[in-house]
Design an enzyme around this catalytic site. Sequence first.
Site, PDB file in Angstrom:
ATOM      1  N   CYS B 147       0.898  -1.319   0.039  1.00 23.05           N
ATOM      2  CA  CYS B 147       0.078  -0.172   0.041  1.00 23.05           C
ATOM      3  C   CYS B 147       0.939   1.329   0.092  1.00 23.05           C
ATOM      4  O   CYS B 147       0.864   2.175  -0.784  1.00 23.05           O
ATOM      5  CB  CYS B 147      -0.936  -0.034   1.227  1.00 23.05           C
ATOM      6  SG  CYS B 147      -2.084  -1.221   0.876  1.00 23.05           S
ATOM      7  N   HIS B 148       1.705   1.333   0.742  1.00 17.26           N
ATOM      8  CA  HIS B 148       2.530   2.621   0.906  1.00 17.26           C
ATOM      9  C   HIS B 148       3.891   2.476   1.269  1.00 17.26           C
ATOM     10  O   HIS B 148       4.743   3.334   1.744  1.00 17.26           O
ATOM     11  CB  HIS B 148       1.952   3.807   2.149  1.00 17.26           C
ATOM     12  CG  HIS B 148       0.516   3.856   2.056  1.00 17.26           C
ATOM     13  ND1 HIS B 148      -0.543   3.220   2.777  1.00 17.26           N
ATOM     14  CD2 HIS B 148       0.065   4.586   1.321  1.00 17.26           C
ATOM     15  CE1 HIS B 148      -1.571   3.310   2.498  1.00 17.26           C
ATOM     16  NE2 HIS B 148      -1.599   4.365   1.622  1.00 17.26           N
TER      17      HIS B 148
END
Lengths: 426, 183
Positions: B147-148
């Site tokens: 995701c990040h």
Amino acid sequence: MSGHSTYEPKTGFTRWLDARLPIVRLAHDSFVDFPTPKNLNYWWTFGGILALCLGIQIVTGVVLAMHYVPNANLAFNSVEHIMRDVNHGWMIRYIHANGASMFFLAVYIHMFRGIYYGSYKPPREILWILGCIIYLLMMATAFMGYVLPWGQMSYFGAVVITNLMGALPIVGKSITTWLWGGFAVDNPTLNRFFSLHYLLPFMIAGVVVLHIWALHVPGNNNPRGVEVKSKEDTVPFHPYYTVKDGFAMSVFLILFASFVFFMPDALGHPDNYVPANPLVTPAHIVPEWYFLPFYAILRAVPDKLTGVLMMFGSIGLLFVLPWIDRSKVRSMRYRPTARLFFLIFIVVCLLLGLCGSHEPDDKIFANLAGFNLLDSNLNSYTWLSRFLAVYYYAFYAILFLLSWIEKPLPVPESISAPVLKAGKKG
Amino acid sequence: MANTVVETSPPAGHGDDPNRRDFIHIVAATAAVGGVVAFAWPLIDEMNPSADVLALSSIEFDLSKVTVGQQVVVKWQGKPVFVRHRTPKEIAEAVHDDHAPMKDPATDASRHKPGKPEWLIVIGVCTHLGCVPNFGLGDYGGWLCPCHGSVYDTAGRIRKGPAPLNLFLPDYTFLSDTKIKVG
């Protein structure tokens, strides 16, 4: 309101009803004989379009709820059942899913219009704040609705957004557990999201009533931003604006229908056609397009709590906008400097959306190597979204300063005056 | 007898005594507020994990299924738990980095049960925003969150990216050499 009512009941029954429940009078005064500035342009038709959007979402949503099952084991299949087996189910669901996007498209135009023409300024502060509340409710509703199909994007969207609360100190963990009703996003979460997704639109409808009430006390703002001075400045709402709004709605519905029938999944994400699997995260998580600018602001900040606060703050600022921009001139037609910064602001919001749709480390210019500044490459969406986020916040500071610095152009004395003067010259 | 007169203090007008009236108002308002709060609490607490959710709090898992260098993901309390059978190289790397600069410093020994360095058992939820990190990716051979971009090492410690903390350790015990109980 316009002062005294012009409604006169004509038949025995309407006289009888009017003495008991003056509902026809209310409708007449609000939507037939309501004096409306005669210079409203097409940007003003989005209020009516938004009412239409809300109606479409409620009607299609109620119907979909007759076939949908809010259970983690059945939800995905029940949506497929709607798409394949229920009569017209595919169309109703595509209208509802794309309707959310159309709703946000219209609300963003409506909000930018409000900022450009200074519609939040006295005496319309409450009207503006009610609008901000509607916008918040819309975001909550849309987010929970997106979770219901229980696909991979639904699931991990819910995971990421509920985890934002975990950034809060001390109470964060208990709040997320409370929101989930468990130790992860699971069946209890889906159940409550469905319940709230059904409730919130009716709360929106309630606030819309207040919004229209607050609109009808001072009356509409208008593109010149000067108050209505006399009866010559207005026309009755019907037929002038019922027809104008009706035409705009028809055009808007053409766009709406072209999405529903020709590219129904263009605004969605293919991963949401994969059933939710809590053990595997899709490679690339993105929210729906209408949340992307805020998502970009969230990711631009390296610290988790600060990122969350910056994201919510970007919406919170809208609420106090009437007290940030102190300029006496409403319409940016007569505020060339403010207009310039406003146009940059629109571009910045769109670019923030672009940043939100990319991986933070993606390169902006593929052929450029760039170099590392602090934690990321300068040629990456991380840094671009940082610059843009700074402008997003700076815009409010600029508006505040311009209240004193800017020298606005001369404002016409009334809505009719410039037209009459031009007529005399000609 | 007529020369004795019994006098009682005259009855004060009940309704006119301002102190009594105020007292009744305060008591009534307090009771109403108390009632609303008492009624609101069950409606709020109802959203907390229910008894059956809490009852699913422990699972048993047979470690013999996991070969060296492999990871098996087990679902516990709705969350993924990574059961990783670490290679000697992965253990050595993790121990070697014990004193490297880290966001959430921890030694490798604190991440596994004493005498069982080959078994690393962590909750497979990124401490940033809850995605499930991917096995074996990232600069440190541990996990990479899709995701990040948080990067964890082979001890599940956060080494790079936005996540603030190391992967959490679940409560677990060794029932035998090849069996664990999580929760």
